[in-house]
Design a protein around this motif. Structure first.
Motif, PDB file in Angstrom:
ATOM      1  N   TYR A   1     -12.070 -27.159  43.598  1.00 26.87           N
ATOM      2  CA  TYR A   1     -12.847 -28.295  43.443  1.00 26.87           C
ATOM      3  C   TYR A   1     -12.896 -29.042  44.704  1.00 26.87           C
ATOM      4  O   TYR A   1     -11.616 -29.027  45.353  1.00 26.87           O
ATOM      5  CB  TYR A   1     -12.674 -29.318  42.367  1.00 26.87           C
ATOM      6  CG  TYR A   1     -12.512 -28.763  40.763  1.00 26.87           C
ATOM      7  CD1 TYR A   1     -13.792 -28.497  40.167  1.00 26.87           C
ATOM      8  CD2 TYR A   1     -11.447 -27.943  40.188  1.00 26.87           C
ATOM      9  CE1 TYR A   1     -13.975 -28.021  38.992  1.00 26.87           C
ATOM     10  CE2 TYR A   1     -11.540 -27.569  39.054  1.00 26.87           C
ATOM     11  CZ  TYR A   1     -12.680 -27.606  38.478  1.00 26.87           C
ATOM     12  OH  TYR A   1     -12.954 -26.725  36.983  1.00 26.87           O
TER      13      TYR A   1
ATOM     14  N   SER B   1      -7.104 -25.867  39.869  1.00 29.60           N
ATOM     15  CA  SER B   1      -6.692 -25.956  38.643  1.00 29.60           C
ATOM     16  C   SER B   1      -5.579 -24.829  38.293  1.00 29.60           C
ATOM     17  O   SER B   1      -5.700 -23.890  38.776  1.00 29.60           O
ATOM     18  CB  SER B   1      -7.897 -25.801  37.852  1.00 29.60           C
ATOM     19  OG  SER B   1      -8.408 -24.673  37.474  1.00 29.60           O
TER      20      SER B   1
ATOM     21  N   GLN C   1      -6.982 -28.953  29.252  1.00 28.62           N
ATOM     22  CA  GLN C   1      -7.489 -28.220  30.258  1.00 28.62           C
ATOM     23  C   GLN C   1      -8.373 -29.131  31.194  1.00 28.62           C
ATOM     24  O   GLN C   1      -9.406 -29.799  30.683  1.00 28.62           O
ATOM     25  CB  GLN C   1      -8.147 -26.872  30.013  1.00 28.62           C
ATOM     26  CG  GLN C   1      -7.400 -25.719  29.251  1.00 28.62           C
ATOM     27  CD  GLN C   1      -8.173 -24.534  29.100  1.00 28.62           C
ATOM     28  OE1 GLN C   1      -9.001 -24.426  29.387  1.00 28.62           O
ATOM     29  NE2 GLN C   1      -7.266 -23.634  28.311  1.00 28.62           N
TER      30      GLN C   1
ATOM     31  N   LEU D   1      -9.629 -22.220  39.363  1.00 30.47           N
ATOM     32  CA  LEU D   1     -10.791 -22.834  39.771  1.00 30.47           C
ATOM     33  C   LEU D   1     -10.617 -23.932  41.014  1.00 30.47           C
ATOM     34  O   LEU D   1      -9.624 -24.494  40.907  1.00 30.47           O
ATOM     35  CB  LEU D   1     -11.751 -23.516  38.924  1.00 30.47           C
ATOM     36  CG  LEU D   1     -12.105 -22.485  37.691  1.00 30.47           C
ATOM     37  CD1 LEU D   1     -12.957 -23.488  36.761  1.00 30.47           C
ATOM     38  CD2 LEU D   1     -13.091 -21.544  38.259  1.00 30.47           C
TER      39      LEU D   1
ATOM     40  N   THR E   1     -15.902 -29.877  34.949  1.00 30.27           N
ATOM     41  CA  THR E   1     -17.251 -29.154  34.975  1.00 30.27           C
ATOM     42  C   THR E   1     -18.362 -29.886  34.263  1.00 30.27           C
ATOM     43  O   THR E   1     -19.454 -29.667  34.193  1.00 30.27           O
ATOM     44  CB  THR E   1     -17.410 -27.629  34.414  1.00 30.27           C
ATOM     45  OG1 THR E   1     -16.768 -27.830  32.834  1.00 30.27           O
ATOM     46  CG2 THR E   1     -16.283 -26.913  35.257  1.00 30.27           C
TER      47      THR E   1
ATOM     48  N   ASP F   1     -10.305 -28.250  33.590  1.00 32.76           N
ATOM     49  CA  ASP F   1     -11.510 -27.204  34.038  1.00 32.76           C
ATOM     50  C   ASP F   1     -12.630 -27.709  33.007  1.00 32.76           C
ATOM     51  O   ASP F   1     -13.841 -28.032  33.410  1.00 32.76           O
ATOM     52  CB  ASP F   1     -11.415 -25.780  33.906  1.00 32.76           C
ATOM     53  CG  ASP F   1     -10.624 -25.321  35.268  1.00 32.76           C
ATOM     54  OD1 ASP F   1     -10.702 -26.143  36.283  1.00 32.76           O
ATOM     55  OD2 ASP F   1      -9.976 -24.488  35.298  1.00 32.76           O
ATOM     56  N   GLU F   2     -12.303 -27.805  31.588  1.00 37.44           N
ATOM     57  CA  GLU F   2     -13.412 -27.942  30.727  1.00 37.44           C
ATOM     58  C   GLU F   2     -14.066 -29.603  30.813  1.00 37.44           C
ATOM     59  O   GLU F   2     -15.104 -29.640  30.561  1.00 37.44           O
ATOM     60  CB  GLU F   2     -12.826 -27.947  29.300  1.00 37.44           C
ATOM     61  CG  GLU F   2     -13.787 -27.750  28.295  1.00 37.44           C
ATOM     62  CD  GLU F   2     -13.113 -27.634  26.839  1.00 37.44           C
ATOM     63  OE1 GLU F   2     -13.120 -28.299  25.947  1.00 37.44           O
ATOM     64  OE2 GLU F   2     -12.521 -26.242  26.703  1.00 37.44           O
TER      65      GLU F   2
ATOM     66  N   GLN G   1      -6.208 -22.841  36.152  1.00 36.44           N
ATOM     67  CA  GLN G   1      -6.957 -21.775  35.597  1.00 36.44           C
ATOM     68  C   GLN G   1      -7.414 -21.014  37.124  1.00 36.44           C
ATOM     69  O   GLN G   1      -8.314 -19.821  36.994  1.00 36.44           O
ATOM     70  CB  GLN G   1      -8.210 -21.924  34.812  1.00 36.44           C
ATOM     71  CG  GLN G   1      -7.622 -22.323  33.473  1.00 36.44           C
ATOM     72  CD  GLN G   1      -6.805 -23.446  33.391  1.00 36.44           C
ATOM     73  OE1 GLN G   1      -6.980 -24.471  33.932  1.00 36.44           O
ATOM     74  NE2 GLN G   1      -5.689 -23.576  32.423  1.00 36.44           N
TER      75      GLN G   1
END
Length: 241
Positions: free
Chosen positions: A181, A175, A118, A179, A124, A120-121, A177
Motif C-alpha cells: 500500500y 501487509s 487482517q 499486499l 481494500t 487487507d480486508e 499477506q
C-alpha cells in the motif's frame, strides 16, 4: 439478524439549535439596527455572538451523516461524511472501550475500539479520502494516550517510532499477506499499528456516533458478532457506504 441503522446522538437537536440561534441572531440584529444612534450595551453584542455560535453548532450537527453505523448479519458498516468503511464480524478479534492510565487508574476513552485480524480486508474497503480524515481526527487521542502511558512508566524502546511526538506515518506499508500500500492507506495502516501498540485496538469510533450508552452498544455489537460466528459467510464482499 435484521440490519440495524444507528442514528447518532451527535445529530440530535441540530435543527432546534439552528432555529434558536437564528431567532436570537435576528432579534439582536434588529435591536442593534434600532439602536444605531444610541448606546450599544456589551450584552447585546454578546447575545448576537451567542446566537451565531448556536446556529453554527446546529449546522455542524446536521452536517453529520443521518446514519453513522449499519449492523448487518455478516458485517459492520461505518458511515462518515467523507466516506465509510466496512468490517466483517469474522475479521474482528476484539471489541471494547479503550482505556488509558490516569495516575494509577484506568480511564475509559470516549471511543469504541476494534482490534481486527487482517488489515487487507479492511484497507481494500476504505477510500483514501476517508483515510486522510481518520489520520487527522485520531491523531490527538493517540498523542494523548502516548503521553499518559509514558507518564505511567511504560517502557519505550530506542527503536520505537512512538518515542517522538512529531513522528509521521510512513507512506509505504506491506501487509503480512504480502499486499503493498502507498499514500494515505499505507499511513493509515501504520497508524493502526501504533494504535494497537498503545491502546490495544486498530480502529476507533467516537461515542458521539452511537445512539445509546457505550456499554449497551458494546452488548449489541457482541451479539451481532457472536451470531455471525455461528452463521456461514456470504459469497460477496461487504462494501463501504
Amino acid at each position: 439478524m435484521e440490519t440495524q441503522h444507528i442514528k447518532p446522538l451527535v445529530r440530535r437537536n441540530g435543527l432546534t439549535l439552528i432555529w434558536a440561534g437564528g431567532l436570537i441572531t435576528s432579534l439582536m440584529l434588529l435591536l442593534l439596527w434600532l439602536l444605531v444612534e444610541g448606546p450599544v450595551l456589551p450584552a447585546y453584542i454578546l447575545l448576537l455572538l451567542s446566537g451565531m455560535m448556536i446556529t453554527l453548532i446546529g449546522w455542524f450537527k446536521l452536517n453529520e451523516p443521518p446514519i453513522s453505523l449499519s449492523l448487518c448479519q455478516h458485517s459492520l458498516h461505518y458511515h462518515h461524511k467523507y466516506g465509510g468503511w466496512a468490517l466483517r464480524w469474522h475479521n474482528i478479534q476484539r471489541i471494547d472501550q479503550p482505556r488509558i492510565h490516569v495516575g494509577w487508574d484506568l480511564q475509559p476513552l470516549p471511543y469504541i475500539g476494534f482490534k481486527i485480524k487482517q488489515y487487507d480486508e479492511f484497507l481494500t474497503l476504505i477510500t483514501p479520502r476517508l483515510a486522510v480524515h481518520l489520520l487527522t481526527e485520531q491523531r490527538p487521542v493517540l498523542l494523548h494516550a502516548l503521553h499518559n502511558e509514558q507518564l505511567h512508566g511504560q517502557p519505550v524502546h530506542t527503536n520505537d517510532p512512538l518515542q517522538g511526538i512529531d513522528w509521521l506515518e510512513e507512506s509505504h506499508f506491506c501487509s503480512p499477506q504480502g499486499l503493498h500500500y502507498d499514500g494515505a492507506l499505507a499511513m493509515l495502516a501504520q497508524r493502526m499499528i501504533r494504535m494497537r501498540h498503545l491502546l490495544g485496538y486498530d480502529l476507533l469510533i467516537p461515542v458521539g456516533s452511537l445512539d445509546r450508552e457505550p456499554d449497551d452498544f458494546l452488548k449489541l455489537l457482541r451479539q451481532y458478532r457472536q451470531e455471525a460466528i455461528v452463521s456461514p459467510l456470504p459469497s460477496s464482499e461487504p462494501h463501504a457506504q
